[in-house]
Design a protein around this motif. Sequence first.
Motif, PDB file in Angstrom:
ATOM      1  N   GLY A  14       0.825  -1.206   0.000  1.00 34.44           N
ATOM      2  CA  GLY A  14       0.000   0.000   0.000  1.00 34.44           C
ATOM      3  C   GLY A  14       0.859   1.256   0.000  1.00 34.44           C
ATOM      4  O   GLY A  14       0.589   2.221  -0.724  1.00 34.44           O
ATOM      5  N   PHE A  17       2.705   1.797  -3.588  1.00 31.79           N
ATOM      6  CA  PHE A  17       1.961   2.492  -4.627  1.00 31.79           C
ATOM      7  C   PHE A  17       2.087   4.003  -4.480  1.00 31.79           C
ATOM      8  O   PHE A  17       2.266   4.739  -5.459  1.00 31.79           O
ATOM      9  N   GLN A  18       1.985   4.477  -3.233  1.00 25.73           N
ATOM     10  CA  GLN A  18       2.075   5.917  -2.982  1.00 25.73           C
ATOM     11  C   GLN A  18       3.461   6.443  -3.349  1.00 25.73           C
ATOM     12  O   GLN A  18       3.597   7.523  -3.941  1.00 25.73           O
ATOM     13  N   SER A  91      -6.205   5.572  -8.944  1.00 23.80           N
ATOM     14  CA  SER A  91      -7.238   4.548  -8.749  1.00 23.80           C
ATOM     15  C   SER A  91      -7.344   3.637  -9.974  1.00 23.80           C
ATOM     16  O   SER A  91      -7.501   2.422  -9.851  1.00 23.80           O
ATOM     17  N   SER A  94      -4.300   1.408 -10.047  1.00 21.65           N
ATOM     18  CA  SER A  94      -4.443   0.349  -9.046  1.00 21.65           C
ATOM     19  C   SER A  94      -5.348  -0.764  -9.545  1.00 21.65           C
ATOM     20  O   SER A  94      -5.129  -1.941  -9.237  1.00 21.65           O
ATOM     21  N   THR A 135     -13.419   1.668  -7.033  1.00 22.78           N
ATOM     22  CA  THR A 135     -12.398   2.657  -6.695  1.00 22.78           C
ATOM     23  C   THR A 135     -11.989   3.507  -7.894  1.00 22.78           C
ATOM     24  O   THR A 135     -11.286   4.503  -7.738  1.00 22.78           O
ATOM     25  N   VAL A 246      -4.593  -4.555   0.122  1.00 23.22           N
ATOM     26  CA  VAL A 246      -4.018  -3.309  -0.403  1.00 23.22           C
ATOM     27  C   VAL A 246      -5.109  -2.263  -0.610  1.00 23.22           C
ATOM     28  O   VAL A 246      -4.884  -1.063  -0.384  1.00 23.22           O
ATOM     29  N   SER A 250      -4.749   1.233   1.243  1.00 27.09           N
ATOM     30  CA  SER A 250      -4.690   2.440   0.420  1.00 27.09           C
ATOM     31  C   SER A 250      -5.738   3.455   0.852  1.00 27.09           C
ATOM     32  O   SER A 250      -5.470   4.665   0.910  1.00 27.09           O
TER      33      SER A 250
END
Length: 282
Positions: A14, A17-18, A91, A94, A135, A246, A250
Motif C-alpha cells: 500500500g 503504490f504511494q 485509482s 491500481s 475505486t 491493499v 490504500s
Amino acid sequence: MYYGMIIGAVILFGLQFQLNNKYQGASGNTAAVSFLFSFIYSIAGGLFIFVLNGLEFEFTWFTVCMALAASTNSIFYIFCSLKAFERISLSMYSLFAMLGGMLLPFLTGLVFFDEAITPGKLLCVGLIFLALTLTVTEVKMKDGWIYYIGVFFLNGMAGVLSKLYGEASFEKSSSGVYSVWIAICTALISGVILLFMNKRVKRPSRVASICAVGYGFCNSLGNYWLVVALAFVPASVQYPFVTGGVIIISVLIATLGKQKPSLKEYFATAISFVGLLLLMLC
C-alpha cells in the motif's frame, strides 16, 4: 505467523503504490527516469534484505536464472507504471495492477498446482473485483493501452514467478538469497542501460531519491515475506488476500492524507473486508 507476513506485505505494498506515484510526480516518466528508479530501489532493497537475512549468500544456476526473469519483469513493470501514471489516475492504475496481481497467481495455483477451488476463494475474488471497479474515478483515458496491459500482466507475473520458484524441485537458494539475487540482477540490468543513456540521465531530487529508497524497502521486504509464506499458504489464497488488503490499506492511507476517499471508496473497502473474511472462513 505466515498470515502475519502477508498482512505485513500488504501494508508495505500500500505504501509502495504511494511512493511510486510520488516519484513520478517529482521526476517524470521518461525511460531514463524509470531505469534510474529501478537502479536506486534495487540497491537499497537488496542491501536491506542482505543484512536482514544475516549476510547469507550463495549461488545456484536456477536461482540466478529465476532472479534474471524476475528482475527483467520488475524493470518493465516500473517503466509501464511510470508511463501509465502520466495518463490515468492512481485509482485506475491500481485497478490494472491489483487485478493482474490477483488473477494471474490465483489461476496459476488452481490450474498448474492443483490448489483447491472453494466457495470462499471464488466469492472473495468476485467481491474484490467489484471493490476494485468501485475505486475507479476516471472514465476517459488517453491512449496508452499497451502500458495498462503491461501493468496488469507484469504485476501478475511477479506473483507467478514467486510461485514457480517456491514449487520448483531444482537446487535453489533460500527465499532471502533469492530476493538478494533479484536486487543484484535488477541493479546490473538497469545500471548497464543507464550507462548507454548517460547524457539523458539527470540526478534525482532529494524527494525522488527518498521515494526510490522507500520503495526499495517496501518492495524487497514485502516480496520476501510473500515468497516465504508461499511455502505454507496457497497462491489462490495469498494473492486475493493481498489485493483486498491493499485496497483497505490504500484507503486508510488516503484517509490520513489531504485527499479524502469518496463514499464509493469506503464502500469498496467494506466489500474487500467481507471478501477477506469469506476467504478465511469458507
